[in-house]
Design a protein around this motif. Structure first.
Motif, mmCIF file in Angstrom:
data_model
loop_
_atom_site.group_PDB
_atom_site.id
_atom_site.type_symbol
_atom_site.label_atom_id
_atom_site.label_comp_id
_atom_site.label_asym_id
_atom_site.label_seq_id
_atom_site.Cartn_x
_atom_site.Cartn_y
_atom_site.Cartn_z
ATOM 1 N N ASN A 19 0.850 -1.183 0.000
ATOM 2 C CA ASN A 19 0.000 0.000 0.000
ATOM 3 C C ASN A 19 0.889 1.238 0.000
ATOM 4 O OD1 ASN A 19 -2.384 1.451 -0.067
ATOM 5 N ND2 ASN A 19 -3.285 0.401 1.698
ATOM 6 N N VAL A 20 0.317 2.369 -0.395
ATOM 7 C CA VAL A 20 1.088 3.611 -0.524
ATOM 8 C C VAL A 20 0.225 4.771 -0.045
ATOM 9 C CG1 VAL A 20 0.377 3.879 -2.951
ATOM 10 C CG2 VAL A 20 2.464 5.015 -2.125
ATOM 11 N N PHE A 21 0.870 5.781 0.545
ATOM 12 C CA PHE A 21 0.147 6.872 1.179
ATOM 13 C C PHE A 21 0.883 8.192 0.978
ATOM 14 C CE2 PHE A 21 -0.223 2.983 3.622
ATOM 15 C CZ PHE A 21 -1.583 2.840 3.801
ATOM 16 N N LYS A 22 0.118 9.284 1.071
ATOM 17 C CA LYS A 22 0.711 10.599 1.273
ATOM 18 C C LYS A 22 0.850 10.804 2.781
ATOM 19 C CE LYS A 22 -0.427 13.321 -2.813
ATOM 20 N NZ LYS A 22 -1.088 14.551 -3.320
ATOM 21 N N LEU A 23 2.009 11.261 3.208
ATOM 22 C CA LEU A 23 2.277 11.383 4.628
ATOM 23 C C LEU A 23 1.283 12.308 5.327
ATOM 24 C CD1 LEU A 23 4.333 10.529 6.834
ATOM 25 C CD2 LEU A 23 5.540 12.655 6.370
ATOM 26 N N GLU A 24 0.965 13.424 4.679
ATOM 27 C CA GLU A 24 0.102 14.412 5.322
ATOM 28 C C GLU A 24 -1.345 13.930 5.462
ATOM 29 O OE1 GLU A 24 1.146 16.067 1.151
ATOM 30 O OE2 GLU A 24 2.036 14.780 2.700
#
Length: 297
Positions: free
Chosen positions: A29-34
């Motif tokens: 899975n992948v995310f934007k930190l903010e």
């Protein structure tokens, strides 16, 4: 020291648990930190998954026995063997990160993660990025974010390709050499042990027979007492020598079941099991399924 599971990750981040997290075929899975909230302090702990983070701003990482302060853009590769945490020295950090289990990587590649310099024991996982490199890695993360939301049936093959490209781009980038001390004796022993372990693989013929299966076998090869090897491995990775050997055998078994047409008895024999029933029990213990059930997935 407690190890954070991938399920605990979703709980702490207050993210919905994806359906069908599969420890056999792997998870990514992948995310934007903010956009990813953490429910409490970030504990210094091992995780049972890999993580790649692109972090912008002023931050301090605590990785194994090192502290790394970075003011700018950094790319850091975290692995399950090393405990870590970080603290934000400026408000509102931004960036990206992806997480993946070992099975996600090895199921689609015969390359061993521990052979890669950013994931190797005593390796150098931190990369300080220039503006051009930041654009390049950010573009890959954006592709991952777009693809993870798509309905494309082969999207995880594409995501694996993006992850592999990111790893190769990082290896072409000079690692940050100013923030690390020489590895300890335990780390050196662990690195040599893992090199010996990886030399057993890949298994390329059903007539192959593994001859190093136990902690004692590796201790003999390293000319150290088995108790000394076990203590070094436990101190460095948090796992026993036998557990690491078993995990690597299980990864190879998964690859052989998926990528060859060898029958189960041939795979069992090539991995050094005296009886197919022993292999069946071993595989089910590590994956939750029998070899035959795995091939039917």
């Amino acid at each position: 020291m407690k190890t954070e599971s991938i399920e605990q990750f979703y709980t702490d981040k207050r993210r919905p648990m994806p359906e069908g997290i599969n420890h056999i075929t792997g998870h990514f899975n992948v995310f934007k930190l903010e956009e990813c909230h953490h429910s409490g302090p970030i504990h210094y702990a091992r995780r049972d998954y890999y993580k790649v983070t692109l972090l912008k701003g002023h931050n301090r990482y605590h990785y194994a026995d090192k502290s790394i302060e970075v003011n700018g853009v950094s790319l850091i590769f975290f692995n399950p063997q090393v405990p870590y945490t970080w603290e934000y020295l400026a408000p509102d950090p931004t960036g990206y990160f992806c997480i993946f289990t070992p099975a996600f990587f090895t199921e689609k590649s015969r390359m061993a993660l521990t052979e890669l310099p950013m994931f190797a024991p005593g390796g150098k996982p931190a990369y300080t990025l220039t503006d051009g490199q930041t654009e390049e890695f950010s573009a890959l993360f954006e592709k991952m974010l777009k693809e993870i939301e798509s309905d494309y049936p082969y999207k995880y093959d594409l995501l694996h390709s993006y992850l592999t490209e990111m790893i190769h781009l990082a290896m072409k980038t000079e690692a940050n050499n100013t923030i690390y001390e020489h590895p300890s004796a335990n780390t050196r022993i662990t690195a040599v042990f893992k090199e010996l372990l990886e030399r057993q693989f890949p298994v390329e013929t059903p007539y192959h027979k593994m001859n190093m299966r136990s902690a004692a076998d590796y201790a003999d090869a390293l000319s150290v007492h088995v108790n000394h090897l076990n203590r070094a491995i436990k101190a460095t990775t948090g796992k026993t020598t036998s557990a690491l050997i078993g995990e690597r055998l299980a990864d190879e078994a998964v690859a052989l079941l998926k990528h060859t047409d060898w029958n189960i008895a041939e795979i069992s024999n090539s991995l050094g099991f005296e009886e197919p029933s022993h292999f069946n029990n071993f595989f089910k213990k590590h994956t939750g399924a029998t070899p035959r059930q795995f091939r039917m997935v």
